[in-house]
Design a protein around this motif. Structure first.
Motif, PDB file in Angstrom:
ATOM      1  N   ASP A  46       0.274  -4.683   4.392  1.00  0.00           N
ATOM      2  CA  ASP A  46       0.183  -5.664   5.481  1.00  0.00           C
ATOM      3  C   ASP A  46      -0.948  -6.627   5.144  1.00  0.00           C
ATOM      4  OD1 ASP A  46      -2.203  -4.283   6.040  1.00  0.00           O
ATOM      5  OD2 ASP A  46      -1.140  -2.923   7.401  1.00  0.00           O
ATOM      6  N   GLN A  47      -1.353  -7.407   6.112  1.00  0.00           N
ATOM      7  CA  GLN A  47      -2.471  -8.332   5.914  1.00  0.00           C
ATOM      8  C   GLN A  47      -3.684  -7.881   6.699  1.00  0.00           C
ATOM      9  OE1 GLN A  47      -1.241 -12.409   6.474  1.00  0.00           O
ATOM     10  NE2 GLN A  47      -0.040 -12.395   4.585  1.00  0.00           N
ATOM     11  N   GLN A  48      -3.839  -6.562   6.707  1.00  0.00           N
ATOM     12  CA  GLN A  48      -5.000  -6.025   7.423  1.00  0.00           C
ATOM     13  C   GLN A  48      -5.762  -5.032   6.530  1.00  0.00           C
ATOM     14  OE1 GLN A  48      -3.538  -4.365  11.070  1.00  0.00           O
ATOM     15  NE2 GLN A  48      -2.923  -6.358  11.926  1.00  0.00           N
ATOM     16  N   GLN A  49      -5.100  -3.914   6.142  1.00  0.00           N
ATOM     17  CA  GLN A  49      -5.803  -2.915   5.341  1.00  0.00           C
ATOM     18  C   GLN A  49      -4.930  -2.309   4.231  1.00  0.00           C
ATOM     19  OE1 GLN A  49      -7.074  -0.094   8.363  1.00  0.00           O
ATOM     20  NE2 GLN A  49      -9.143  -0.959   8.371  1.00  0.00           N
ATOM     21  N   ASN A  50      -3.639  -2.236   4.468  1.00  0.00           N
ATOM     22  CA  ASN A  50      -2.744  -1.568   3.516  1.00  0.00           C
ATOM     23  C   ASN A  50      -2.231  -2.578   2.490  1.00  0.00           C
ATOM     24  OD1 ASN A  50      -0.901  -0.025   2.168  1.00  0.00           O
ATOM     25  ND2 ASN A  50       0.201   0.682   3.985  1.00  0.00           N
ATOM     26  N   CYS A  51      -2.420  -2.260   1.212  1.00  0.00           N
ATOM     27  CA  CYS A  51      -1.948  -3.162   0.158  1.00  0.00           C
ATOM     28  C   CYS A  51      -1.043  -2.447  -0.842  1.00  0.00           C
ATOM     29  CB  CYS A  51      -3.120  -3.816  -0.554  1.00  0.00           C
ATOM     30  SG  CYS A  51      -4.419  -2.677  -1.090  1.00  0.00           S
ATOM     31  N   THR A  52      -0.359  -1.394  -0.392  1.00  0.00           N
ATOM     32  CA  THR A  52       0.499  -0.608  -1.273  1.00  0.00           C
ATOM     33  C   THR A  52       1.687  -1.437  -1.749  1.00  0.00           C
ATOM     34  OG1 THR A  52      -0.145   1.432  -0.157  1.00  0.00           O
ATOM     35  CG2 THR A  52       1.927   1.475  -1.399  1.00  0.00           C
ATOM     36  N   VAL A  53       2.101  -1.213  -3.004  1.00  0.00           N
ATOM     37  CA  VAL A  53       3.213  -1.942  -3.587  1.00  0.00           C
ATOM     38  C   VAL A  53       4.107  -0.965  -4.339  1.00  0.00           C
ATOM     39  CG1 VAL A  53       2.094  -2.475  -5.789  1.00  0.00           C
ATOM     40  CG2 VAL A  53       3.822  -4.048  -4.866  1.00  0.00           C
TER      41      VAL A  53
ATOM     42  N   ILE B  43      -6.786 -13.106   6.707  1.00  0.00           N
ATOM     43  CA  ILE B  43      -6.061 -13.092   5.427  1.00  0.00           C
ATOM     44  C   ILE B  43      -4.996 -14.182   5.437  1.00  0.00           C
ATOM     45  CG2 ILE B  43      -4.648 -11.710   3.851  1.00  0.00           C
ATOM     46  CD1 ILE B  43      -7.528 -10.752   4.102  1.00  0.00           C
ATOM     47  N   LYS B  44      -5.068 -15.028   4.428  1.00  0.00           N
ATOM     48  CA  LYS B  44      -4.050 -16.055   4.262  1.00  0.00           C
ATOM     49  C   LYS B  44      -3.005 -15.656   3.219  1.00  0.00           C
ATOM     50  CE  LYS B  44      -5.185 -20.331   4.022  1.00  0.00           C
ATOM     51  NZ  LYS B  44      -5.806 -21.573   3.545  1.00  0.00           N
ATOM     52  N   GLU B  45      -3.468 -15.034   2.133  1.00  0.00           N
ATOM     53  CA  GLU B  45      -2.559 -14.591   1.076  1.00  0.00           C
ATOM     54  C   GLU B  45      -2.994 -13.215   0.588  1.00  0.00           C
ATOM     55  OE1 GLU B  45      -1.380 -17.272  -2.136  1.00  0.00           O
ATOM     56  OE2 GLU B  45      -2.425 -18.899  -1.081  1.00  0.00           O
ATOM     57  N   ALA B  46      -1.993 -12.410   0.266  1.00  0.00           N
ATOM     58  CA  ALA B  46      -2.258 -11.084  -0.319  1.00  0.00           C
ATOM     59  C   ALA B  46      -1.153 -10.821  -1.340  1.00  0.00           C
ATOM     60  CB  ALA B  46      -2.280  -9.998   0.743  1.00  0.00           C
TER      61      ALA B  46
ATOM     62  N   CYS C 230      -2.777   1.521  -2.131  1.00  0.00           N
ATOM     63  CA  CYS C 230      -3.944   0.633  -2.119  1.00  0.00           C
ATOM     64  C   CYS C 230      -4.385   0.347  -0.674  1.00  0.00           C
ATOM     65  CB  CYS C 230      -3.549  -0.665  -2.836  1.00  0.00           C
ATOM     66  SG  CYS C 230      -4.682  -2.045  -2.649  1.00  0.00           S
ATOM     67  N   THR C 231      -5.683   0.294  -0.461  1.00  0.00           N
ATOM     68  CA  THR C 231      -6.276  -0.175   0.817  1.00  0.00           C
ATOM     69  C   THR C 231      -7.368  -1.176   0.478  1.00  0.00           C
ATOM     70  OG1 THR C 231      -7.859   1.657   0.842  1.00  0.00           O
ATOM     71  CG2 THR C 231      -5.781   1.986   2.036  1.00  0.00           C
ATOM     72  N   TYR C 232      -7.635  -2.065   1.440  1.00  0.00           N
ATOM     73  CA  TYR C 232      -8.673  -3.084   1.182  1.00  0.00           C
ATOM     74  C   TYR C 232      -9.454  -3.367   2.464  1.00  0.00           C
ATOM     75  CZ  TYR C 232      -5.331  -6.512   3.154  1.00  0.00           C
ATOM     76  OH  TYR C 232      -4.470  -7.215   3.969  1.00  0.00           O
TER      77      TYR C 232
ATOM     78  N   ASP D  73     -18.894  -5.130   2.672  1.00  0.00           N
ATOM     79  CA  ASP D  73     -17.860  -5.776   3.481  1.00  0.00           C
ATOM     80  C   ASP D  73     -16.561  -6.020   2.718  1.00  0.00           C
ATOM     81  OD1 ASP D  73     -19.497  -5.883   5.699  1.00  0.00           O
ATOM     82  OD2 ASP D  73     -20.405  -7.770   5.046  1.00  0.00           O
ATOM     83  N   TRP D  74     -16.643  -6.088   1.403  1.00  0.00           N
ATOM     84  CA  TRP D  74     -15.485  -6.416   0.580  1.00  0.00           C
ATOM     85  C   TRP D  74     -15.141  -5.225  -0.327  1.00  0.00           C
ATOM     86  CZ3 TRP D  74     -13.292 -11.322   1.110  1.00  0.00           C
ATOM     87  CH2 TRP D  74     -14.072 -12.260   1.814  1.00  0.00           C
ATOM     88  N   GLY D  75     -13.841  -4.926  -0.444  1.00  0.00           N
ATOM     89  CA  GLY D  75     -13.487  -3.843  -1.352  1.00  0.00           C
ATOM     90  C   GLY D  75     -11.984  -3.581  -1.401  1.00  0.00           C
ATOM     91  N   VAL D  76     -11.554  -3.046  -2.520  1.00  0.00           N
ATOM     92  CA  VAL D  76     -10.170  -2.595  -2.713  1.00  0.00           C
ATOM     93  C   VAL D  76     -10.238  -1.203  -3.335  1.00  0.00           C
ATOM     94  CG1 VAL D  76      -7.976  -2.970  -3.901  1.00  0.00           C
ATOM     95  CG2 VAL D  76      -9.269  -4.926  -3.031  1.00  0.00           C
ATOM     96  N   SER D  77      -9.454  -0.304  -2.771  1.00  0.00           N
ATOM     97  CA  SER D  77      -9.448   1.072  -3.270  1.00  0.00           C
ATOM     98  C   SER D  77      -8.030   1.452  -3.685  1.00  0.00           C
ATOM     99  CB  SER D  77      -9.948   2.033  -2.190  1.00  0.00           C
ATOM    100  OG  SER D  77      -9.871   3.370  -2.626  1.00  0.00           O
ATOM    101  N   TYR D  78      -7.905   1.984  -4.906  1.00  0.00           N
ATOM    102  CA  TYR D  78      -6.610   2.397  -5.432  1.00  0.00           C
ATOM    103  C   TYR D  78      -6.553   3.927  -5.538  1.00  0.00           C
ATOM    104  CZ  TYR D  78      -6.773  -2.463  -7.076  1.00  0.00           C
ATOM    105  OH  TYR D  78      -6.902  -3.821  -7.160  1.00  0.00           O
TER     106      TYR D  78
END
Length: 424
Positions: free
Chosen positions: A98-105, A64-67, A54-56, A32-37
């Motif tokens: 975003d605060q859903q799946q995409n964590c690209t920076v 999600i409260k903070e990312a 990045c995706t999570y 259920d939990w994961g981050v992929s780079y």
């Protein structure tokens, strides 16, 4: 009273399991939990822009409260720092997710100090519903360096390499510069610059860059060695050289390393050594053709010959007379003026004790008795010869007129002859 040691150990174990449970949620991926780079290792050029994709994932019942991104993996006892709030990163870091799946920076203008492992962390609305993607993205920031041989010899094939401390993640097209000017000819192979049959014109400061990036490597000097070329002689003073002047000959040579061995020749005879050949109080004997030879460890070369033409005033002026100088009235004697000078002198003839010239040119025909001399003159001076004596004799009977009488009287003829001699 202190609790017994077994109890303390038991309490510590319970605390450890609580933290381990938090770590399992926060740091270790599960279904259920994961981050992929992608990718997990990035090699970027100094001053470039890096995108860490990045995706999570997390349980759907969580919110999600903070990312945020951080470069610290430790989560206990405090939260790791949010890089977007760090003054060193805040102006350069842009969260593209975003605060859903995409964590690209995106991180711009990276420097060597930015070489770290970076992690994405998110916090949900559930207590202990925190997660850090570990291991994170390893970012290595590199400079460019040119690797080149220190010395090469003209005619060699030379390879210069644009090196980085890691293999650049993005496909790179390399650009080369010589003396800060781009090389327009395409002689590169991947990150190498190939110079076939290197020339002395290839000497200079080389640097490299990656197309599309502002970062340029430090300069590296390529030093091409070659034997003497373009050897020539300069003369000082450069104008007219007059006997008694001081004259300096300078051997000019283009070579690398600079030539240290010089020889001087007059005609085929060696007359000196050293880059400079000096003649003090030059004389006419020093006139002639001079050349120098320049030598370094790679070869030697002669200059073209130069001519020293030493000017001087007339000297050794004399008169050459054909015969004894005694002539019969009505004849002439030829006088020749001999003069040594440079340039050739103008000749004038004078009769002693007279101020006006009686003739000019290298020869003079004397018709009367007297003492004669010549004077030689050029722009550097004049000199007169010693005088020579010319004597004209009157010969009796030279003007005899023979009259033949029809009667053929011998007496009359003798009288006429005596009369003429008397008059003379």
């Amino acid at each position: 009273m202190a609790p017994p040691l077994p109890l303390i150990f038991f309490l510590l174990m319970i605390h450890a399991f609580e933290k381990f449970d938090e770590f399992c949620v926060s740091g270790v991926s599960s279904d259920d939990w994961g981050v992929s780079y992608s990718p997990s290792h990035i090699c970027a050029l100094n001053d470039s822009t890096v995108i860490m994709r990045c995706t999570y994932t997390y349980p759907t019942r969580y919110q999600i409260k903070e990312a945020f991104w951080t470069n610290t993996s430790v989560t206990y006892p405090d939260e790791p720092p949010d890089l977007s709030k760090d003054p060193e990163y805040s102006q350069r870091l842009q969260y593209l997710g975003d605060q859903q799946q995409n964590c690209t920076v995106r991180l711009s203008h990276v420097t060597l100090k930015d070489s770290h492992m970076y992690y994405f962390r998110f916090i949900t609305n559930i207590t202990d519903g925190k997660y850090t993607g570990y291991p994170g993205v390893t970012l290595t920031v590199t400079d460019l360096q040119v690797e080149s041989p220190e010395r090469v010899t003209e005619g060699d094939s030379v390879s210069l390499t644009c090196k980085s401390s890691c293999a650049l993640t993005d496909r790179a097209t390399f650009i080369w510069y010589r003396n800060s000017q781009p090389l327009t000819e395409r002689r590169d192979r991947n990150n190498e610059l190939l110079l076939q049959s290197v020339r002395r014109e290839d000497s200079g400061r080389y640097s490299c860059a990656v197309d599309g990036h502002t970062h340029v490597s430090p300069d590296v000097q390529l030093n091409v060695m070659y034997p003497p070329k373009s050897v020539s002689v300069s003369i000082s003073p450069s104008g007219v050289i007059v006997e008694g002047d001081s004259v300096t000959l300078n051997c000019i040579s283009d070579s690398n390393p600079p030539a240290l061995n010089f020889s001087w020749f007059k005609g085929g005879t060696i007359v000196g050594s050293g880059r400079i050949y000096n003649i003090s109080k030059i004389s006419s004997d020093d006139s002639g053709e001079y050349k120098c030879k320049s030598i370094n460890e790679h070869g030697e070369k002669y200059s073209d010959a130069v001519t020293l033409n030493v000017m001087y005033p007339p000297r050794s002026v004399s008169v050459l007379m054909r015969g004894s100088g005694v002539i019969v009235e009505g004849d002439s004697v030829t006088l020749n003026c001999i003069s040594d000078s440079n340039p050739p002198a103008e000749i004038h003839w004078f009769k002693e004790n007279e101020t006006s010239a009686v003739g000019s040119g290298p020869s003079f025909s004397a018709l009367q008795s007297g003492r004669f001399y010549c004077q030689a003159h050029n722009q550097h001076g004049s000199q007169r010869s010693d005088a020579v004596t010319v004597t004209v004799h009157h010969v009796a009977g030279r003007n005899v007129i023979v009259i033949a009488a029809a009667s053929g009287g011998l007496f009359i003829i003798i009288l006429i002859i005596i009369f003429i001699l008397f008059i003379l």
